[in-house]
Design a protein around this motif. Structure first.
Motif, PDB file in Angstrom:
ATOM      1  N   GLY A  47       0.200  -0.924  -0.045  1.00 49.42           N
ATOM      2  CA  GLY A  47      -0.086  -0.184  -0.363  1.00 49.42           C
ATOM      3  C   GLY A  47       1.216   1.489  -0.332  1.00 49.42           C
ATOM      4  N   ASP A  48       0.240   2.222  -1.159  1.00 50.91           N
ATOM      5  CA  ASP A  48       1.133   3.630  -0.983  1.00 50.91           C
ATOM      6  C   ASP A  48       0.787   4.374   0.592  1.00 50.91           C
ATOM      7  N   GLU A  49      -0.215   3.849   1.257  1.00 47.53           N
ATOM      8  CA  GLU A  49      -0.820   4.854   2.644  1.00 47.53           C
ATOM      9  C   GLU A  49       0.109   3.961   3.814  1.00 47.53           C
ATOM     10  N   VAL A  50       0.924   2.691   3.341  1.00 47.61           N
ATOM     11  CA  VAL A  50       1.727   2.771   4.691  1.00 47.61           C
ATOM     12  C   VAL A  50       3.068   2.552   5.283  1.00 47.61           C
ATOM     13  N   LEU A  58       4.723  10.591   9.517  1.00 41.37           N
ATOM     14  CA  LEU A  58       3.103  10.225   8.691  1.00 41.37           C
ATOM     15  C   LEU A  58       2.396  11.698   7.423  1.00 41.37           C
ATOM     16  N   GLY A  60      -2.788  10.855   4.613  1.00 38.28           N
ATOM     17  CA  GLY A  60      -3.493   9.560   4.661  1.00 38.28           C
ATOM     18  C   GLY A  60      -3.014   8.881   4.504  1.00 38.28           C
ATOM     19  N   GLN A  61      -1.475   8.756   5.189  1.00 32.70           N
ATOM     20  CA  GLN A  61      -0.823   7.784   5.462  1.00 32.70           C
ATOM     21  C   GLN A  61      -1.728   7.349   6.964  1.00 32.70           C
ATOM     22  N   ASP A 103       1.538  -0.027  -3.537  1.00 33.15           N
ATOM     23  CA  ASP A 103       0.798  -0.736  -4.580  1.00 33.15           C
ATOM     24  C   ASP A 103       0.705  -0.794  -6.428  1.00 33.15           C
ATOM     25  N   SER A 120     -10.973  -4.371  -5.235  1.00 37.21           N
ATOM     26  CA  SER A 120     -11.352  -3.019  -5.949  1.00 37.21           C
ATOM     27  C   SER A 120      -9.965  -2.580  -7.008  1.00 37.21           C
ATOM     28  N   ARG A 176      -7.807  -1.259  -6.924  1.00 33.36           N
ATOM     29  CA  ARG A 176      -6.101  -1.054  -6.539  1.00 33.36           C
ATOM     30  C   ARG A 176      -5.301  -1.982  -5.953  1.00 33.36           C
ATOM     31  N   THR A 218      -5.545   9.416  10.972  1.00 29.91           N
ATOM     32  CA  THR A 218      -4.963  10.481  10.805  1.00 29.91           C
ATOM     33  C   THR A 218      -5.944  11.130  10.000  1.00 29.91           C
ATOM     34  N   ILE A 223     -11.717   7.883   7.036  1.00 32.30           N
ATOM     35  CA  ILE A 223     -11.453   7.162   6.293  1.00 32.30           C
ATOM     36  C   ILE A 223     -12.598   6.409   5.896  1.00 32.30           C
ATOM     37  N   PHE A 254      -7.745   6.609  -3.529  1.00 36.46           N
ATOM     38  CA  PHE A 254      -7.805   5.273  -3.185  1.00 36.46           C
ATOM     39  C   PHE A 254      -6.561   5.377  -1.809  1.00 36.46           C
ATOM     40  N   ALA A 255      -6.204   4.257  -1.091  1.00 35.18           N
ATOM     41  CA  ALA A 255      -5.847   4.777  -0.030  1.00 35.18           C
ATOM     42  C   ALA A 255      -5.102   5.039   0.533  1.00 35.18           C
ATOM     43  N   GLY A 256      -3.643   5.086  -0.951  1.00 40.00           N
ATOM     44  CA  GLY A 256      -2.285   6.100  -0.427  1.00 40.00           C
ATOM     45  C   GLY A 256      -2.690   7.377  -0.911  1.00 40.00           C
ATOM     46  N   SER A 257      -4.020   7.338  -1.805  1.00 40.80           N
ATOM     47  CA  SER A 257      -4.007   8.724  -2.895  1.00 40.80           C
ATOM     48  C   SER A 257      -5.594   9.695  -2.634  1.00 40.80           C
ATOM     49  N   ARG A 258      -5.651  10.254  -1.753  1.00 39.43           N
ATOM     50  CA  ARG A 258      -6.821  11.125  -1.533  1.00 39.43           C
ATOM     51  C   ARG A 258      -7.648  12.246  -2.899  1.00 39.43           C
ATOM     52  N   CYS A 289     -11.884   3.653  -1.850  1.00 41.52           N
ATOM     53  CA  CYS A 289     -12.232   2.328  -1.738  1.00 41.52           C
ATOM     54  C   CYS A 289     -11.795   2.056   0.109  1.00 41.52           C
ATOM     55  N   PRO A 294      -9.182   8.335   2.217  1.00 41.24           N
ATOM     56  CA  PRO A 294     -10.217   9.232   2.338  1.00 41.24           C
ATOM     57  C   PRO A 294     -11.481   9.741   2.159  1.00 41.24           C
TER      58      PRO A 294
END
Lengths: 385, 385
Positions: free
Chosen positions: A195-198, A205, A208-209, A236, A264, A266, B56, B59, B90-94, B108, B112
């Motif tokens: 995941g890009d967010e992890v 941080l 969105g992460q 991701d 989804s 992604r 943070t 979501i 997406f989870a990593g990119s709002r 998904c 955010p």
């Protein structure tokens, strides 16, 4: 997808079937031969037979005097038996002579029983002079002799393949003359967070992460079972995921991925594994939380794809991935101690083919039975902790 | 010595008093700062405050469409709401834009919530075209939004000094932005088996000798709690014992001796410790098995002298030495999970000031409560295993 569709879909399997598929598709890894003192937490990979009797000879259970039974049969407080002390024996050095009528040998707990002696009178029933002992009382109820082989007999089966190597069991093996045994090796596991967010703990941080809390919790669970594991965080991105999996696969016995497992656009992990030619065994389970778990074999090695949400991730890990990993270490039973308890409140079920796991508090009720109350599901991470 | 004399003797203490003396005379050892992933099985040496909210930001809990509440209030199967899809997140990119009335953003689980959106309609209630989404049904019972700080709020106390660092707790700490914490260091322990008759596993056994099964079992117990330990076997000889103790004391935090602890001429360990000037705290306990346990401090370091017979050795270790050692590692509670159960048979008590531990099998009875039956005491090592 509704619950209705989930049941009718071909990809879903029930929880019990999923667990059966995990255990039947995973084999023991490898076998190591370890010294007894290094075996804690391992499972036996062989049946073990006692090499020697334990104890090797008859020994005393008490500090006292070894005597012939006939000499003290009528002893009493009023009319003690008087016996001549002909020597003494200690735990490590036996009295080498023979006891005849009217004689006694002073011995301590653990000492070999001298030749000719039939029982041991504990010292509290005796009065001693420099050369004689007065036996006043024989109210002690046994002979105070622990016989050769009474703990374990040479040739007896003392450990079966698959049994856990708990401390008292290791003590028994040592007493039976065993110093090394074959055990199932702990599998090496890699945990891949997708995941890009992890973000790894300790990094900064961005909006969105989130921190890789799943990764930390999974690693902690594995290390609490002494399973060695490495961790990776990857983007991701189809190519990055594939590169990481290709790189780590030869170095490990199993892979657990976290995130990227739900349907989804992604969520790429299953697509990547499909393209790498894994043998997909199931791709959804009728359980909650944790329905988004997939499982398959990549070059014969088990790969568990866990969903990314913390409660789903933890439940899928504990109920399916962990039993699979521990099965590789030789464990056939469930990983946790279980307690039967009654629900202290009513619970509304929605579907019989669905297995719902709920977090709960266990308490001991006034009637002595165990009951559970469900946790409110407000803060996910807090109720898990 | 009779039970009567035991009670009247000055050296004996009751079991509860002995445990209290152990815990009150032992202090935490030292503090280490460890990365979260290395903390499994340790106890916190500090209170910890969350550094960041988790999550943070707000979501989504579902894969679906982020919308304004007013737009879908009257949607139904017969008359779906029709919204224009203005982007995706997406989870990593709002999704960076703002949602206005009549608009939706595809997102998904874990993404955010876009600015302006109030809730998420799960995808199973939607039909999508390339530019529009038809929301048919809003029967899902929540907003499907997990709010900033709902798992944990920055500034909240999330770990108290003394708490065990279990996997889910470590996940919570990671999510709260913590990467390293202070923990109590595990004490280094040396186990010294005393006796001419004691032989290390793997060596040849002579008549009257026995394998060091206590040593192996004790080491296994400690290593199951990740307590590092070394082992020594020494002769039943005053000078040898003193030399070994003098040599190892500076290298360890605690010493456990096995054997040589009961009152015969050859039982030297307490005499040796007396001559070395230890602070003797108790020298017998009204418990069985295990009455011959002594405890004291040698240069401030705890020394437990356990009796040599396997059942006494194990019980004295588990009930007094192990809680003391774990207390040094920061554990305040009992080392084992306990279950309340009723005796399934009657048990004849002999003395109220005496604590007798009996090995038993636990079973779950048909009425749902737990009961225990006592083990027959024929083979000591087998019933322990």
């Amino acid at each position: 997808m509704t619950i209705q569709e989930i049941d009718e879909g071909t990809e879903y399997v029930g929880f019990n079937k999923a667990l059966e598929l995990v255990l039947s598709n995973i084999y023991y890894v490898k076998i190591d031969t370890l010294a007894l003192e290094s075996c804690t937490g391992y499972f036996a990979a062989e049946n073990v037979i006692a090499l020697v009797d334990s104890p090797t000879g008859n020994i005393s259970l008490k500090d006292g005097f070894a005597v012939k039974a006939g000499d003290i049969a009528n002893a009493s407080e009023q009319s003690p038996a008087v016996l001549r002390i002909i020597g003494s024996g200690f735990a490590g050095s036996r009295f080498e002579g023979h006891i005849s009528n009217g004689q006694a040998v002073k011995i301590c707990a653990g000492s070999p029983i001298p030749s000719g002696a039939e029982l041991v009178i504990p010292e509290e029933f005796c009065t001693q002079t420099s050369t004689e002992v007065y036996v006043r009382n024989i109210s002690d109820d046994g002979k105070n002799v622990f016989y050769a082989g009474q703990d374990v007999k040479a040739g007896a089966l003392i450990l079966k393949r698959g049994e856990p190597l708990l401390p008292a069991r290791l003590g028994l093996l040592a007493a039976a003359g065993i110093s090394r045994i074959k055990v199932y090796r702990k599998p090496k596991v890699s945990i891949v967070a997708i995941g890009d967010e992890v973000v790894a703990p300790g990094q900064t941080l961005k909006d969105g992460q989130l921190y890789a809390s799943n990764l930390v919790a999974t690693e902690a669970w594995l290390s609490s079972f002494n399973i060695p594991c490495s961790t990776i965080i990857t983007n991701d991105n189809r190519k990055d995921i594939q590169n990481e999996l290709t790189k780590i696969l030869p170095m490990v016995d199993a892979i657990i991925t976290s995130g990227g497992a739900w349907g989804s656009e992604r969520d790429l992990i299953v697509k990547v594994l499909d393209s790498m030619g894994w043998e997909k065994i199931f791709n959804r389970v009728r359980m909650g939380p944790g329905k988004g778990i997939s499982f398959g074999l990549l070059k014969q090695k088990p790969v568990f794809c866990l969903p990314g949400g913390p409660p789903s991730n933890e439940m899928a890990f504990l109920q399916l991935a962990l039993p699979g990993i521990l099965h590789m270490a030789g464990q056939d039973g469930p990983p946790f101690f279980s307690i039967k308890a009654r629900l202290a409140e009513s619970l509304k079920g929605r579907h019989s083919a669905w297995t719902e796991f709920r977090r709960a508090n266990l308490f001991s009720d006034t009637d002595g039975s165990y009951k559970v109350t469900l946790c409110p599901e407000i803060s996910r991470l807090r109720s898990m902790a």
